[in-house]
Design a protein around this motif. Structure first.
Motif, PDB file in Angstrom:
ATOM      1  N   SER A  55       0.872  -1.172   0.000  1.00 45.30           N
ATOM      2  CA  SER A  55       0.000   0.000   0.000  1.00 45.30           C
ATOM      3  C   SER A  55       0.906   1.217   0.000  1.00 45.30           C
ATOM      4  N   GLY A  56       0.333   2.365   0.169  1.00 43.45           N
ATOM      5  CA  GLY A  56       1.149   3.562   0.332  1.00 43.45           C
ATOM      6  C   GLY A  56       0.962   4.603  -0.750  1.00 43.45           C
ATOM      7  N   ALA A  57       0.311   4.237  -1.866  1.00 42.66           N
ATOM      8  CA  ALA A  57       0.174   5.204  -2.953  1.00 42.66           C
ATOM      9  C   ALA A  57      -0.594   6.445  -2.486  1.00 42.66           C
ATOM     10  N   ILE A  58      -1.685   6.209  -1.794  1.00 40.15           N
ATOM     11  CA  ILE A  58      -2.520   7.357  -1.405  1.00 40.15           C
ATOM     12  C   ILE A  58      -1.834   8.193  -0.319  1.00 40.15           C
ATOM     13  N   VAL A  59      -1.298   7.540   0.706  1.00 39.28           N
ATOM     14  CA  VAL A  59      -0.672   8.334   1.775  1.00 39.28           C
ATOM     15  C   VAL A  59       0.536   9.116   1.247  1.00 39.28           C
ATOM     16  N   ASP A 153      -9.467  -2.847   0.160  1.00 32.07           N
ATOM     17  CA  ASP A 153      -8.256  -2.781   0.967  1.00 32.07           C
ATOM     18  C   ASP A 153      -7.243  -3.788   0.441  1.00 32.07           C
ATOM     19  N   ASN A 154      -5.996  -3.512   0.699  1.00 33.40           N
ATOM     20  CA  ASN A 154      -4.944  -4.368   0.161  1.00 33.40           C
ATOM     21  C   ASN A 154      -4.794  -5.685   0.909  1.00 33.40           C
ATOM     22  N   ASP A 155      -5.441  -5.796   2.078  1.00 32.83           N
ATOM     23  CA  ASP A 155      -5.391  -7.083   2.781  1.00 32.83           C
ATOM     24  C   ASP A 155      -6.050  -8.138   1.901  1.00 32.83           C
ATOM     25  N   SER A 213      -4.931   3.014   7.813  1.00 32.26           N
ATOM     26  CA  SER A 213      -5.362   1.652   7.503  1.00 32.26           C
ATOM     27  C   SER A 213      -6.822   1.663   7.082  1.00 32.26           C
ATOM     28  N   ARG A 214      -7.091   1.004   5.983  1.00 28.20           N
ATOM     29  CA  ARG A 214      -8.418   1.085   5.407  1.00 28.20           C
ATOM     30  C   ARG A 214      -9.435   0.268   6.182  1.00 28.20           C
ATOM     31  N   GLY A 215      -9.052  -0.894   6.645  1.00 27.63           N
ATOM     32  CA  GLY A 215     -10.100  -1.724   7.228  1.00 27.63           C
ATOM     33  C   GLY A 215      -9.804  -2.248   8.611  1.00 27.63           C
TER      34      GLY A 215
HETATM   35  N1  GLU Z   1      -4.169   0.931  -2.572  1.00 28.70           N
HETATM   36  C1  GLU Z   1      -4.107   1.886  -1.508  1.00 28.70           C
HETATM   37  C2  GLU Z   1      -2.781   2.649  -1.519  1.00 28.70           C
HETATM   38  O1  GLU Z   1      -1.814   2.199  -2.085  1.00 28.70           O
HETATM   39  C3  GLU Z   1      -4.165   1.265  -0.135  1.00 28.70           C
HETATM   40  C4  GLU Z   1      -5.239   0.361   0.222  1.00 28.70           C
HETATM   41  C5  GLU Z   1      -4.970  -0.215   1.625  1.00 28.70           C
HETATM   42  O2  GLU Z   1      -4.172   0.320   2.357  1.00 28.70           O
HETATM   43  O3  GLU Z   1      -5.540  -1.212   1.940  1.00 28.70           O
HETATM   44  O4  GLU Z   1      -2.718   3.662  -0.928  1.00 28.70           O
END
Ligand code: GLU
Length: 362
Positions: A55-59, A153-155, A213-215
């Motif tokens: 994950s991490g693209a959005i943050v 979510d990426n989980d 954290s998404r979920g």
């Molecule tokens: N795909 C989203 C990202 O890279 C994250 C989704 C998640 O954290 O579960 O930011």
């Protein structure tokens, strides 16, 4: 005593959450990412294939733009992910290069799992990359993901990837040490969970969602169910625990270990139940419900009371009883317009064949 995995670990999917990747100021945790890449390269030198779901693209996108909160509209969020994903990949590429290794980006949406051909294509791509010693770095394709085709979510994404590549382990690295046993006075973590029971789910639902954290833990447990049904054991551990990957691979008792299900759900049934977003609902009467629950039975048209959604022939649908409780999922032999047309219900056409039906109680 060391942990016993069901098979030697030759292939592991490692999922790192946003909280492991970015600081609270939404900047990359560079030292940390360097360490994770180093650990992955070390595992590969020991002949363990690694797929990283990151994950991490959005943050990181938010951080780059100096924003502190997620925008609510989808287009802005997608633009932010587009910025963050390139930052993320630049960091990974640099660190892999420093370790004389290579990585490649794989962006997926749920559509890719929904469609068996694309699903196989993705698995073949993973295989080819691993054979060449390239670490696949997977993320949801946030820039094109709409609600319809989102994993959420990426989980879940990591569990579907682990199931599709028949991984020997799914390691979820997060900002918690494992699943906390909130009923114990000293709030210890569970060392091992044999089965995700209702009590375990209740314990997990206490976790709060954060920007990072998404979920929370509920999403992690849902993902772990997907993986363990494909006989992939899972570990949740703290991303900052020293040398966490090697220690987990060696069987050290770090984090919470979730045992794989004894009985493997056949790949096709696993895909029907977990890998596809259902396109509609069939409501059935008590007789049909009881027949289905006995197992090994097909769903016949006379037992179907009503339906909703927009499904075509061969789409996956949910089967619910009169109280709207889910009882099964399966592939419909009829489109919704076919069902409207076969009103008089002559004979007993099979709406879902028993081979295409999976009971939900699991
Ligand atoms: N795909 C989203 C990202 O890279 C994250 C989704 C998640 O954290 O579960 O930011």
């Amino acid at each position: 005593m060391l942990r016993k995995f069901p098979r030697p670990i030759k292939r592991v999917v490692v999922k790192v959450g946003s909280s492991v990747i970015a600081t609270y100021k939404l900047k990359p945790r560079t030292a940390h990412l360097r360490s994770i890449v180093g650990q992955i390269c070390e595992a590969m030198r020991n002949d363990v294939e690694v797929i990283l779901v990151s994950s991490g693209a959005i943050v990181l996108g938010l951080g780059e733009l100096g924003l502190r909160t997620r925008p609510s509209d989808l287009a802005s969020l997608q633009a932010i992910a587009a910025i963050g994903q390139t930052i993320l990949m630049r960091i990974y590429t640099d660190f892999f290069k420093k370790n004389k290794s290579k990585c490649g980006q794989v962006l997926l949406t749920w559509d890719d799992f929904d469609n068996r051909v694309r699903y196989t294509n993705a698995s073949n791509t993973f295989q080819a990359m691993l054979e060449k010693g390239i670490v696949p770095i997977v993320n949801e394709n946030d820039t094109i993901s709409t609600e319809e085709i989102k994993f959420g979510d990426n989980d879940k994404l990591s569990a579907l990837v682990a199931s599709s590549v028949r991984a020997d382990l799914l390691l979820i690295l997060s900002d918690v040490e494992g699943l906390y046993d909130t009923s114990s006075a000293d709030k210890k973590i569970f060392e091992e969970v044999k089965e995700i029971t209702q009590e375990i789910e209740e314990v997990a639902s206490g976790t709060t969602k954060k920007i990072m954290s998404r979920g929370g833990m509920t999403a992690k447990l849902a993902a772990i169910k997907i993986a363990t049904h494909a006989q992939v054991p899972c570990v949740i551990a703290h991303g900052e625990a020293k040398n966490v990957l090697a220690r987990v691979l060696n069987g050290e008792r770090v984090g919470t270990f979730f045992m794989e299900k004894e009985e493997k759900l056949l790949a096709r049934k696993h895909w029907i139940f977990f890998g596809v977003k259902p396109k509609g609902i069939l409501f059935v009467d008590e007789g049909a419900k009881n027949a289905l629950l006995k197992g090994g039975r097909s769903l016949l048209l006379p037992g179907v009371v009503s339906w909703e959604g927009h499904f075509k022939k061969n789409d996956v649908v949910i089967v619910k009883d009169a109280r709207h409780q889910e009882i099964a999922r399966g592939i419909s032999n009829y489109s919704i317009s076919d069902l409207h047309q076969i009103e008089e219900k002559k004979g007993k056409p099979e709406v879902i064949h028993c081979d295409d039906l999976v009971l939900s109680e699991r």
